[in-house]
Motif scaffolding. Structure first.
Motif, PDB file in Angstrom:
ATOM      1  N   ALA A  26       8.743  15.479  18.211  1.00  0.00           N
ATOM      2  CA  ALA A  26       8.800  15.756  16.211  1.00  0.00           C
ATOM      3  C   ALA A  26       8.324  14.641  16.215  1.00  0.00           C
ATOM      4  O   ALA A  26       7.295  14.242  15.118  1.00  0.00           O
ATOM      5  CB  ALA A  26       9.771  16.808  15.905  1.00  0.00           C
ATOM      6  N   ALA A  27       9.190  13.536  16.216  1.00  0.00           N
ATOM      7  CA  ALA A  27       8.811  12.280  15.756  1.00  0.00           C
ATOM      8  C   ALA A  27       7.522  11.702  16.209  1.00  0.00           C
ATOM      9  O   ALA A  27       6.750  10.858  15.589  1.00  0.00           O
ATOM     10  CB  ALA A  27       9.705  11.137  16.056  1.00  0.00           C
ATOM     11  N   LEU A  28       7.368  12.193  17.822  1.00  0.00           N
ATOM     12  CA  LEU A  28       5.663  11.518  18.390  1.00  0.00           C
ATOM     13  C   LEU A  28       4.241  12.399  17.546  1.00  0.00           C
ATOM     14  O   LEU A  28       3.896  11.560  16.782  1.00  0.00           O
ATOM     15  CB  LEU A  28       5.467  11.834  19.226  1.00  0.00           C
ATOM     16  CG  LEU A  28       4.118  11.669  20.520  1.00  0.00           C
ATOM     17  CD1 LEU A  28       3.610   9.998  20.314  1.00  0.00           C
ATOM     18  CD2 LEU A  28       3.653  11.900  22.107  1.00  0.00           C
ATOM     19  N   TYR A  29       4.425  13.552  17.020  1.00  0.00           N
ATOM     20  CA  TYR A  29       3.941  14.581  16.312  1.00  0.00           C
ATOM     21  C   TYR A  29       3.714  13.744  14.989  1.00  0.00           C
ATOM     22  O   TYR A  29       3.157  13.964  14.256  1.00  0.00           O
ATOM     23  CB  TYR A  29       4.122  15.936  16.327  1.00  0.00           C
ATOM     24  CG  TYR A  29       3.521  17.284  15.825  1.00  0.00           C
ATOM     25  CD1 TYR A  29       2.572  17.084  16.096  1.00  0.00           C
ATOM     26  CD2 TYR A  29       4.195  17.226  14.378  1.00  0.00           C
ATOM     27  CE1 TYR A  29       1.409  18.209  15.847  1.00  0.00           C
ATOM     28  CE2 TYR A  29       3.077  18.851  13.386  1.00  0.00           C
ATOM     29  CZ  TYR A  29       1.826  19.081  14.452  1.00  0.00           C
ATOM     30  OH  TYR A  29       1.204  19.598  13.353  1.00  0.00           O
ATOM     31  N   GLY A  30       4.608  13.498  14.334  1.00  0.00           N
ATOM     32  CA  GLY A  30       4.941  13.338  12.656  1.00  0.00           C
ATOM     33  C   GLY A  30       3.765  11.861  12.446  1.00  0.00           C
ATOM     34  O   GLY A  30       3.577  11.657  11.661  1.00  0.00           O
ATOM     35  N   ALA A  31       4.446  10.741  13.839  1.00  0.00           N
ATOM     36  CA  ALA A  31       3.339   9.964  13.551  1.00  0.00           C
ATOM     37  C   ALA A  31       1.594   9.679  13.993  1.00  0.00           C
ATOM     38  O   ALA A  31       1.317   9.160  12.884  1.00  0.00           O
ATOM     39  CB  ALA A  31       3.847   8.665  14.751  1.00  0.00           C
ATOM     40  N   SER A  32       1.593  10.454  14.556  1.00  0.00           N
ATOM     41  CA  SER A  32       0.064  11.317  15.191  1.00  0.00           C
ATOM     42  C   SER A  32      -0.209  11.663  13.756  1.00  0.00           C
ATOM     43  O   SER A  32      -1.426  11.455  13.615  1.00  0.00           O
ATOM     44  CB  SER A  32       0.423  12.001  15.925  1.00  0.00           C
ATOM     45  OG  SER A  32       0.593  11.814  17.348  1.00  0.00           O
ATOM     46  N   VAL A  33       0.504  12.707  13.075  1.00  0.00           N
ATOM     47  CA  VAL A  33      -0.448  12.837  11.521  1.00  0.00           C
ATOM     48  C   VAL A  33       0.439  12.142  11.190  1.00  0.00           C
ATOM     49  O   VAL A  33      -1.728  12.121   9.674  1.00  0.00           O
ATOM     50  CB  VAL A  33       0.743  14.079  11.210  1.00  0.00           C
ATOM     51  CG1 VAL A  33       0.212  14.976   9.705  1.00  0.00           C
ATOM     52  CG2 VAL A  33       0.779  15.503  11.993  1.00  0.00           C
ATOM     53  N   LEU A  34       0.573  11.148  10.919  1.00  0.00           N
ATOM     54  CA  LEU A  34       0.634   9.920   9.555  1.00  0.00           C
ATOM     55  C   LEU A  34      -0.618   9.086   9.862  1.00  0.00           C
ATOM     56  O   LEU A  34      -1.688   8.909   8.666  1.00  0.00           O
ATOM     57  CB  LEU A  34       1.545   9.295   9.460  1.00  0.00           C
ATOM     58  CG  LEU A  34       2.008   8.358   9.075  1.00  0.00           C
ATOM     59  CD1 LEU A  34       1.873   8.704   7.003  1.00  0.00           C
ATOM     60  CD2 LEU A  34       3.209   7.283   8.948  1.00  0.00           C
ATOM     61  N   LEU A  35      -1.246   8.945  10.870  1.00  0.00           N
ATOM     62  CA  LEU A  35      -2.045   8.078  11.971  1.00  0.00           C
ATOM     63  C   LEU A  35      -2.927   8.645  11.057  1.00  0.00           C
ATOM     64  O   LEU A  35      -4.028   7.790  10.644  1.00  0.00           O
ATOM     65  CB  LEU A  35      -1.792   7.836  13.555  1.00  0.00           C
ATOM     66  CG  LEU A  35      -3.152   6.844  13.960  1.00  0.00           C
ATOM     67  CD1 LEU A  35      -2.546   5.202  12.722  1.00  0.00           C
ATOM     68  CD2 LEU A  35      -2.462   6.515  15.110  1.00  0.00           C
ATOM     69  N   VAL A  36      -2.956   9.550  11.839  1.00  0.00           N
ATOM     70  CA  VAL A  36      -5.236  10.589  11.402  1.00  0.00           C
ATOM     71  C   VAL A  36      -4.702  10.406   9.854  1.00  0.00           C
ATOM     72  O   VAL A  36      -5.971  10.333   9.961  1.00  0.00           O
ATOM     73  CB  VAL A  36      -4.865  12.037  11.783  1.00  0.00           C
ATOM     74  CG1 VAL A  36      -6.156  12.697  11.906  1.00  0.00           C
ATOM     75  CG2 VAL A  36      -5.107  11.315  13.460  1.00  0.00           C
ATOM     76  N   GLY A  37      -4.037  11.183   9.222  1.00  0.00           N
ATOM     77  CA  GLY A  37      -3.970  11.193   7.365  1.00  0.00           C
ATOM     78  C   GLY A  37      -4.148   9.505   6.756  1.00  0.00           C
ATOM     79  O   GLY A  37      -5.362  10.293   6.465  1.00  0.00           O
ATOM     80  N   VAL A  38      -3.582   8.753   7.528  1.00  0.00           N
ATOM     81  CA  VAL A  38      -4.318   7.030   6.955  1.00  0.00           C
ATOM     82  C   VAL A  38      -5.531   7.138   6.863  1.00  0.00           C
ATOM     83  O   VAL A  38      -5.957   6.140   6.041  1.00  0.00           O
ATOM     84  CB  VAL A  38      -2.978   6.538   6.789  1.00  0.00           C
ATOM     85  CG1 VAL A  38      -3.864   4.914   6.828  1.00  0.00           C
ATOM     86  CG2 VAL A  38      -1.363   6.472   7.149  1.00  0.00           C
ATOM     87  N   LEU A  39      -6.199   7.435   8.368  1.00  0.00           N
ATOM     88  CA  LEU A  39      -7.813   7.015   8.384  1.00  0.00           C
ATOM     89  C   LEU A  39      -8.616   7.848   8.239  1.00  0.00           C
ATOM     90  O   LEU A  39     -10.075   7.231   8.731  1.00  0.00           O
ATOM     91  CB  LEU A  39      -7.392   6.315   9.950  1.00  0.00           C
ATOM     92  CG  LEU A  39      -6.461   5.278  10.442  1.00  0.00           C
ATOM     93  CD1 LEU A  39      -6.484   5.771  12.019  1.00  0.00           C
ATOM     94  CD2 LEU A  39      -7.033   4.100  10.037  1.00  0.00           C
TER      95      LEU A  39
END
Length: 284
Positions: free
Chosen positions: A167-180
Motif C-alpha cells: 500500500a505504501a509503494l502504491y501510494g508513493a507511485s500515485v503521488l509521483l505520477v500525479g506530481v509529474l
C-alpha cells in the motif's frame, strides 16, 4: 432543522451530524470496553457490535462531510483503518475466529474504498483528485502497519506488514505520477512521458533497496519482494514504456532498466553466495 436541509446547502449541519455520529460511536466503544471484563465470553460479541456501530458511523460521517456530493473517502479509510487496528487488538486478546473474519472483511472493504479514491489508472494518467487519493492510500497503509505491529510474531502480522508495504509503494507511485503529470490532463491522458520514466526508475530503485536490505539483514521476505519489484519494473519497461514513450524516453528507460537489472543480479548473486557460505560453515 430537517434532514433534507442538512443534506442540502448547509455544510455546517453536515459537520454537526458527523461529530454527533462519531461521538455516539466512541460512546458505544467505551461502554463495551467497560463491561467486557464482566461478560467473559460475550465480550467478543459486544466488541463486534461496537465496532460495527463505529464503522456505520464512520461511513455516515464521511458521506455527510463530503463536499459537492462527493464522499470524503480519505476520512472514511482512516476511520475504518482505526477500526481494523481495534479488531487486530481484539483478536490478539480473544483468538475468536469471527473477529478474524470481520477484520478480513473490513480490510477488504477499506482497500476497495482506497482504490476508489486512487484507482489503478492513476499510475498511467495521474489521479484526478491527487491529494485525497494519496491520503486515502496512506491511511490504509498506516492502518495495516498498526495492525501488523499489534500482531508482531504472528503469521497474520507478517501478512499485514507486507500488505502495508504494498500500500505504501502504491501510494508513493500515485503521488509521483500525479506530481509529474500536468494537472489539466490528470485522469484523462495522455500518458505523461517523464512521469512514466520516473515511475519505472522508482520501482527499480525500490527493488534494489529491498535486495540490498535482504543482503544486509539476511531477510528472505525482502529478497523476494525486491526481486519481484525488479521484475515488475523490467516488465513495465518492456511492455508499457516501449509502447507509450517517445524515442528519447524509451532509450532512457531501456538504459536505466538494464543498469538496475544488472545491479540487482549482482546483489542477488551475493545473497546466494552468502547463503551458500553459511550452509557450508554449518555443515559438519
Amino acid at each position: 432543522m430537517t434532514l433534507p436541509a442538512l443534506l442540502g446547502d448547509q455544510p455546517a449541519g453536515h459537520v454537526e451530524i458527523g461529530v454527533l455520529l462519531s461521538g455516539l460511536a466512541a460512546l458505544v466503544l467505551a461502554t463495551a470496553a467497560a463491561v467486557s471484563r464482566r461478560l467473559g465470553g460475550a465480550a467478543a460479541a459486544i466488541w463486534l457490535a461496537a465496532l460495527a456501530a463505529g464503522v456505520a458511523a464512520a461511513a455516515a460521517t464521511s458521506l455527510l462531510a463530503g463536499r459537492d456530493g462527493v464522499p470524503g473517502l480519505p476520512s472514511l479509510v482512516a476511520a475504518w483503518s482505526v477500526e481494523g487496528i481495534a479488531l487486530a487488538w481484539l483478536w490478539r486478546r480473544t483468538r475468536e475466529r469471527r473477529v478474524a473474519v470481520v477484520g478480513a472483511l473490513l480490510l477488504g472493504l477499506t482497500a476497495l474504498v482506497a482504490l476508489a479514491a486512487a484507482p489503478p489508472e492513476a499510475l498511467l494518467y495521474g489521479a484526478r483528485d491527487l491529494v485525497p487519493g494519496v491520503l486515502a492510500v496512506g491511511a490504509l497503509a498506516a492502518g495495516l502497519a498498526g495492525a501488523a505491529a499489534l500482531l508482531r510474531g504472528e503469521r497474520a502480522g507478517a501478512l499485514l506488514a507486507r500488505a502495508a508495504g504494498v500500500a505504501a509503494l502504491y501510494g508513493a507511485s500515485v503521488l509521483l505520477v500525479g506530481v509529474l503529470t500536468d494537472e489539466a490532463t490528470r485522469g484523462d491522458g495522455p500518458v505523461g512521458q517523464s512521469a512514466q520514466l520516473a515511475l519505472s526508475a522508482f520501482w527499480a530503485l525500490a527493488g534494489l533497496a529491498l535486495v540490498a536490505a535482504a543482503l544486509a539483514r539476511r531477510a528472505r521476505a525482502a529478497r523476494y519482494a525486491g526481486a519481484g519489484l525488479l521484475l515488475a519494473a523490467a516488465a513495465k519497461v518492456l511492455v508499457l514504456d516501449t509502447a507509450t514513450l517517445d524515442a528519447g524516453y524509451r532509450v532512457a528507460a531501456f538504459v536505466l532498466g538494464g543498469a538496475v537489472l544488472l545491479a540487482g543480479a549482482f546483489l542477488l548473486a551475493r545473497l546466494d553466495h552468502a547463503g551458500a557460505g553459511e550452509d557450508g560453515a554449518g555443515a559438519p
